[in-house]
Design an enzyme around this catalytic site. Sequence first.
Site, PDB file in Angstrom:
ATOM      1  N   SER A  47       0.834  -1.205   0.000  1.00 43.77           N
ATOM      2  CA  SER A  47       0.000   0.000   0.000  1.00 43.77           C
ATOM      3  C   SER A  47       0.865   1.249   0.000  1.00 43.77           C
ATOM      4  O   SER A  47       2.081   1.165  -0.089  1.00 43.77           O
ATOM      5  CB  SER A  47      -0.881   0.003   1.241  1.00 43.77           C
ATOM      6  OG  SER A  47      -0.089   0.252   2.382  1.00 43.77           O
ATOM      7  N   LYS A  48       0.213   2.350   0.140  1.00 46.49           N
ATOM      8  CA  LYS A  48       0.909   3.655   0.091  1.00 46.49           C
ATOM      9  C   LYS A  48       2.050   3.718   1.092  1.00 46.49           C
ATOM     10  O   LYS A  48       3.044   4.390   0.869  1.00 46.49           O
ATOM     11  CB  LYS A  48      -0.046   4.825   0.409  1.00 46.49           C
ATOM     12  CG  LYS A  48      -1.389   4.765  -0.240  1.00 46.49           C
ATOM     13  CD  LYS A  48      -2.419   4.132   0.684  1.00 46.49           C
ATOM     14  CE  LYS A  48      -3.223   3.121  -0.127  1.00 46.49           C
ATOM     15  NZ  LYS A  48      -3.855   2.090   0.679  1.00 46.49           N
ATOM     16  N   ARG A  49       1.862   2.997   2.171  1.00 46.77           N
ATOM     17  CA  ARG A  49       2.891   3.014   3.210  1.00 46.77           C
ATOM     18  C   ARG A  49       4.239   2.542   2.705  1.00 46.77           C
ATOM     19  O   ARG A  49       5.279   2.922   3.209  1.00 46.77           O
ATOM     20  CB  ARG A  49       2.511   2.069   4.360  1.00 46.77           C
ATOM     21  CG  ARG A  49       1.408   2.505   5.225  1.00 46.77           C
ATOM     22  CD  ARG A  49       1.453   1.754   6.554  1.00 46.77           C
ATOM     23  NE  ARG A  49       1.520   0.307   6.404  1.00 46.77           N
ATOM     24  CZ  ARG A  49       0.505  -0.448   6.027  1.00 46.77           C
ATOM     25  NH1 ARG A  49      -0.655   0.113   5.742  1.00 46.77           N
ATOM     26  NH2 ARG A  49       0.636  -1.752   5.925  1.00 46.77           N
TER      27      ARG A  49
END
Length: 473
Positions: free
Chosen positions: A239-241
């Site tokens: 994900s964006k993380r």
Amino acid sequence: MTEVRVRFAPSPTGFLHIGGVRTALFNWLFARRERGKFILRIEDTDQSRSTEESIQAILEGLRWVGLDWDEGPFRQTARMDLYRQHAMKLFEQRQAYWCVCSAEELEARRKEAQAKGLQQKYDGRCRERGITNPSSEAALRFKAPQEGQTVIDDLIKGRVVFENNLLDDLIILRSNGYPTYNFSVVVDDALMGITHVIRGDDHLTNTPRQIPMFQALAFAVPRFGHLSMIMGSDKTRLSKRHGATSILAYRDMGYLPEAVVNYLVRLGWSHGDQEIFSRRELIEKFSFEHVQKSSAVFNPEKMVWVNAEYIKSNDPKRVATLLQPFLEQAGLGAEANAMPEGWLEQLVVALRERCKTLVEMATMAAPYVQRDIVIEEDAAKKHLTPDITPALSRFADRVAALAEFSHAALEKAFMEVLDEHGLRMGQLAQPVRVTLTGRTASPGLFEVMELLGRERTLARLRTGIERAKAARP
RNA sequence: GUCCCCAUCGUCUAGUCUGGCCUAGGACGCCGGCCUUUCAAGCCGGCAACACGGGUUCGAAUCCCGUUGGGGACACCA
């Protein structure tokens, strides 16, 4: 043999990310290998979350990595009649029924079931009501089989068996008249003649829900292949993380599209010990037999390495073209454009072993593109000292007098100066390097001089000599 | 909670289907060396894995069962 037809069916609720590209890539490779068709379908039936911007980003992303589609992009919102038509067919066949339970009620019951530790499944209370003139809030549910098993012979996972009594009566038409995912995929995959559904692992449990719908509609059931997911370094879903989310961000970070493709294909697929594949080889060698069943962790370091490999081995002309926008961005565009034909390629050849991304390359390019440079303070202090000025001056004179300003001639002149002054290579090389580039690290000296040309080489040597003279010993 | 999937170095993987050639191979990264006009690149070397427990077998990373761990799905999202 019927023609292989596969599809990539993203929902435009965000940008095209790494995982999506990989799914698209595996579909594309299979289609190309089998000389079949790769179809692009936009699943935009979620009115509230789909955006035009996302659609454009998806198309741009696919184009960037070179995954061209043969049909589409089809948009599900343009095919509403088809879904309704088929939904009504199921209703008429008594394989679907109207359900008047409200979304709130359903949610409440689901929560309750969860709290009690019961199965979270629609209780079927509208199943036998036989509603024929539904109110406007009614949704249409598919009557899922409750007996027997549904078996998937998955291209990647192998045989997977599901008990039908676990199947829910899924809503196929929402009360707003829009179809739900599990129904629109079935209708589209069937109507578009999809022979192989290659998608993410997260859809594996959707498959036993979809197969009965194909059957109820008297459609041929396609083959399925479920790709494992890509995880972040912490083993949770990517994900964006875990860094850049859109595939286009990788373009902007200076990755070559073929490097991204090469890295992604190796995330789950292998061909012996081979790491680098041309697109042609990929098409030739790709097969589901060698696709890994388990999920893979996205490893940015390795992708950087692959990118560096491509920068090194690609045609310098192409790299030069791709480098242009990065030079612009670094404020070097105008000066780079003013260089003679072929110069930029020469620069690429000089720099390509020293950088891993195009962004890095553009940064590194500054001293060669610019007319004037700034000499790093520490470098000057260490290498531009008064004692080196005689040799430096002598070399400058030799360069000025050179009949031909070439690598060989420069090297010869340099060696002679070394000889005359009783210096070793390193003793003069570093001062010259600092003088010419302002830095202690650079490509080979004579490449640097060729890149700079006689005029800039001499100008910089003179500036360097002045600076060395003025320095405190 | 229920169902489904998965399990080889830190990471990507070869090997698993068709047990023996595996004292488990390659790649990234890391460490060391060589090369060298710097930095890279390149080359050479090193560290490092069959999740665990039971079977089956003359023999298991490979087959079976269980455990553990990880992931996914259980929406009028896709």
